[in-house]
Design a protein around this motif. Structure first.
Motif, PDB file in Angstrom:
ATOM      1  N   GLY A   1       0.787  -1.226   0.000  1.00 54.79           N
ATOM      2  CA  GLY A   1       0.000   0.000   0.000  1.00 54.79           C
ATOM      3  C   GLY A   1       0.818   1.275   0.000  1.00 54.79           C
ATOM      4  N   GLN A   2       2.130   1.176  -0.256  1.00 55.01           N
ATOM      5  CA  GLN A   2       2.960   2.382  -0.344  1.00 55.01           C
ATOM      6  C   GLN A   2       2.567   3.214  -1.566  1.00 55.01           C
ATOM      7  N   PHE A   3       2.089   2.530  -2.600  1.00 54.62           N
ATOM      8  CA  PHE A   3       1.695   3.186  -3.839  1.00 54.62           C
ATOM      9  C   PHE A   3       0.347   2.644  -4.274  1.00 54.62           C
ATOM     10  N   ASP A   4      -0.392   3.456  -4.984  1.00 58.82           N
ATOM     11  CA  ASP A   4      -1.719   3.062  -5.454  1.00 58.82           C
ATOM     12  C   ASP A   4      -1.657   2.179  -6.698  1.00 58.82           C
ATOM     13  N   VAL A   5      -0.649   2.409  -7.525  1.00 61.99           N
ATOM     14  CA  VAL A   5      -0.545   1.690  -8.791  1.00 61.99           C
ATOM     15  C   VAL A   5       0.923   1.556  -9.170  1.00 61.99           C
ATOM     16  N   GLY A   6       1.242   0.471  -9.856  1.00 64.11           N
ATOM     17  CA  GLY A   6       2.572   0.271 -10.420  1.00 64.11           C
ATOM     18  C   GLY A   6       2.422   0.007 -11.906  1.00 64.11           C
ATOM     19  N   MET A   7       3.277   0.634 -12.712  1.00 65.23           N
ATOM     20  CA  MET A   7       3.195   0.433 -14.160  1.00 65.23           C
ATOM     21  C   MET A   7       4.569   0.612 -14.773  1.00 65.23           C
ATOM     22  N   ASP A   8       5.046  -0.435 -15.400  1.00 70.53           N
ATOM     23  CA  ASP A   8       6.372  -0.373 -16.015  1.00 70.53           C
ATOM     24  C   ASP A   8       6.637  -1.652 -16.786  1.00 70.53           C
ATOM     25  N   GLY A   9       5.735  -2.057 -17.635  1.00 69.46           N
ATOM     26  CA  GLY A   9       5.927  -3.282 -18.394  1.00 69.46           C
ATOM     27  C   GLY A   9       5.935  -4.509 -17.499  1.00 69.46           C
ATOM     28  N   ILE A  10       5.010  -4.567 -16.547  1.00 72.92           N
ATOM     29  CA  ILE A  10       4.955  -5.671 -15.588  1.00 72.92           C
ATOM     30  C   ILE A  10       4.121  -6.805 -16.179  1.00 72.92           C
ATOM     31  N   THR A  11       4.754  -7.972 -16.304  1.00 76.36           N
ATOM     32  CA  THR A  11       4.096  -9.121 -16.908  1.00 76.36           C
ATOM     33  C   THR A  11       3.035  -9.699 -15.986  1.00 76.36           C
ATOM     34  N   ILE A  12       1.880  -9.952 -16.543  1.00 72.01           N
ATOM     35  CA  ILE A  12       0.778 -10.577 -15.794  1.00 72.01           C
ATOM     36  C   ILE A  12       1.112 -12.059 -15.611  1.00 72.01           C
ATOM     37  N   LYS A  13       1.308 -12.471 -14.368  1.00 72.66           N
ATOM     38  CA  LYS A  13       1.668 -13.863 -14.050  1.00 72.66           C
ATOM     39  C   LYS A  13       0.807 -14.354 -12.894  1.00 72.66           C
ATOM     40  N   ASP A  14       0.497 -15.655 -12.929  1.00 73.14           N
ATOM     41  CA  ASP A  14      -0.343 -16.242 -11.889  1.00 73.14           C
ATOM     42  C   ASP A  14       0.272 -16.127 -10.502  1.00 73.14           C
ATOM     43  N   ASP A  15       1.595 -16.330 -10.379  1.00 67.46           N
ATOM     44  CA  ASP A  15       2.210 -16.234  -9.055  1.00 67.46           C
ATOM     45  C   ASP A  15       2.136 -14.808  -8.509  1.00 67.46           C
ATOM     46  N   ARG A  16       2.195 -13.825  -9.372  1.00 67.87           N
ATOM     47  CA  ARG A  16       2.072 -12.431  -8.941  1.00 67.87           C
ATOM     48  C   ARG A  16       0.634 -12.100  -8.548  1.00 67.87           C
ATOM     49  N   LYS A  17      -0.331 -12.739  -9.207  1.00 71.14           N
ATOM     50  CA  LYS A  17      -1.745 -12.488  -8.892  1.00 71.14           C
ATOM     51  C   LYS A  17      -2.087 -12.890  -7.465  1.00 71.14           C
ATOM     52  N   LYS A  18      -1.280 -13.716  -6.837  1.00 70.28           N
ATOM     53  CA  LYS A  18      -1.500 -14.098  -5.438  1.00 70.28           C
ATOM     54  C   LYS A  18      -1.161 -12.949  -4.496  1.00 70.28           C
ATOM     55  N   GLN A  19      -0.315 -12.023  -4.958  1.00 70.34           N
ATOM     56  CA  GLN A  19       0.138 -10.903  -4.123  1.00 70.34           C
ATOM     57  C   GLN A  19      -0.584  -9.595  -4.411  1.00 70.34           C
ATOM     58  N   ILE A  20      -0.922  -9.389  -5.677  1.00 68.26           N
ATOM     59  CA  ILE A  20      -1.466  -8.101  -6.113  1.00 68.26           C
ATOM     60  C   ILE A  20      -2.547  -8.335  -7.161  1.00 68.26           C
ATOM     61  N   ASP A  21      -3.330  -7.285  -7.444  1.00 64.55           N
ATOM     62  CA  ASP A  21      -4.313  -7.330  -8.519  1.00 64.55           C
ATOM     63  C   ASP A  21      -3.709  -6.698  -9.770  1.00 64.55           C
ATOM     64  N   PHE A  22      -4.098  -7.203 -10.930  1.00 65.67           N
ATOM     65  CA  PHE A  22      -3.671  -6.668 -12.216  1.00 65.67           C
ATOM     66  C   PHE A  22      -4.840  -6.028 -12.945  1.00 65.67           C
ATOM     67  N   SER A  23      -4.527  -5.052 -13.767  1.00 61.01           N
ATOM     68  CA  SER A  23      -5.502  -4.551 -14.734  1.00 61.01           C
ATOM     69  C   SER A  23      -5.566  -5.560 -15.874  1.00 61.01           C
ATOM     70  N   ASP A  24      -6.485  -5.321 -16.799  1.00 66.47           N
ATOM     71  CA  ASP A  24      -6.450  -6.057 -18.055  1.00 66.47           C
ATOM     72  C   ASP A  24      -5.149  -5.689 -18.767  1.00 66.47           C
ATOM     73  N   ALA A  25      -4.737  -6.501 -19.714  1.00 69.79           N
ATOM     74  CA  ALA A  25      -3.500  -6.232 -20.453  1.00 69.79           C
ATOM     75  C   ALA A  25      -3.649  -4.964 -21.288  1.00 69.79           C
ATOM     76  N   TYR A  26      -2.630  -4.117 -21.247  1.00 64.25           N
ATOM     77  CA  TYR A  26      -2.624  -2.931 -22.104  1.00 64.25           C
ATOM     78  C   TYR A  26      -1.654  -3.098 -23.263  1.00 64.25           C
ATOM     79  N   MET A  27      -0.807  -4.142 -23.200  1.00 60.86           N
ATOM     80  CA  MET A  27       0.167  -4.366 -24.265  1.00 60.86           C
ATOM     81  C   MET A  27       0.562  -5.835 -24.273  1.00 60.86           C
ATOM     82  N   VAL A  28       0.749  -6.387 -25.455  1.00 63.25           N
ATOM     83  CA  VAL A  28       1.257  -7.746 -25.616  1.00 63.25           C
ATOM     84  C   VAL A  28       2.661  -7.632 -26.190  1.00 63.25           C
ATOM     85  N   SER A  29       3.587  -8.353 -25.576  1.00 65.50           N
ATOM     86  CA  SER A  29       4.977  -8.297 -26.001  1.00 65.50           C
ATOM     87  C   SER A  29       5.432  -9.658 -26.498  1.00 65.50           C
TER      88      SER A  29
END
Length: 197
Positions: free
Chosen positions: A23-51
């Motif tokens: 909760g130090q920041f409201d949002v993080g954005m910097d080419g962060i890959t949507i991964k299942d293991d990360r979804k256990k820690q944080i919520d993701f937006s829908d994808a804005y870019m496919v790489s």
């Protein structure tokens, strides 16, 4: 409510994810890959870019034309930034799965790996498709792309679990995809932007 706190000193995705999770920041954005293991820690937006990753080489490269040809020649080197998609794709889709493979030369930034490629210190650098197009256009006669796409990933914004920002951001992303705004941003900042000026 989009007056989110920002701190440009955060340099690693793990650090950023942890800061958002706490909760130090409201949002993080910097080419962060949507991964299942990360979804256990944080919520993701829908994808804005496919790489997807492509092999960048010098424009005069003739020794290989794809990942298989590169792998077959033990003298060839790949430049990468440790811990990035480019690094892991090089390890697991171009080479042999050994993260300590001596054929991988590590650089502190992507820009340094591209300088090493230009200088002939390495023979390929992996880059996402949009950035690859931008480099080829910005440096005519210096770089080209070879081979097929590898390492497909989707990028999203991250939030603390249960954040009320997810729904409105997803609505905005949906609208921006529908009206072509996201494609225009890709074109403006990754293709048309003059990297060498």
């Amino acid at each position: 409510r989009l007056n989110a706190k920002v701190d440009w000193k955060l340099t690693s995705w793990d650090t950023m994810i942890e800061a958002v999770r706490k909760g130090q920041f409201d949002v993080g954005m910097d080419g962060i890959t949507i991964k299942d293991d990360r979804k256990k820690q944080i919520d993701f937006s829908d994808a804005y870019m496919v790489s997807e990753q492509f092999m960048m080489v010098r424009a005069n490269e003739k020794r290989f034309t794809d990942a298989k040809g590169f792998k077959a020649n033990p003298k060839l080197l790949v430049g990468a930034q440790n811990g990035t998609t480019n690094f892991y794709t090089a390890v697991y889709e171009v080479l042999d799965g050994n993260e300590k493979n001596p054929r991988i030369k590590l650089y502190e930034t992507f820009g340094l790996s591209m300088q090493a490629l230009k200088a002939g210190d390495v023979d390929t650098v992996l880059s996402d498709g949009v950035s690859s197009q931008g480099y080829v256009k910005a440096f005519p006669g210096v770089y080209k792309v070879v081979g097929k796409p590898m390492g497909r990933e989707e990028f999203g914004f991250i939030y603390k679990k249960g954040s009320d920002l997810v729904k409105p951001i997803n609505a905005a992303l949906k609208q921006m995809k529908a009206d072509g705004t996201l494609k225009k941003f890709d074109q403006k900042w990754f293709v048309d932007y003059k990297l060498n000026q």
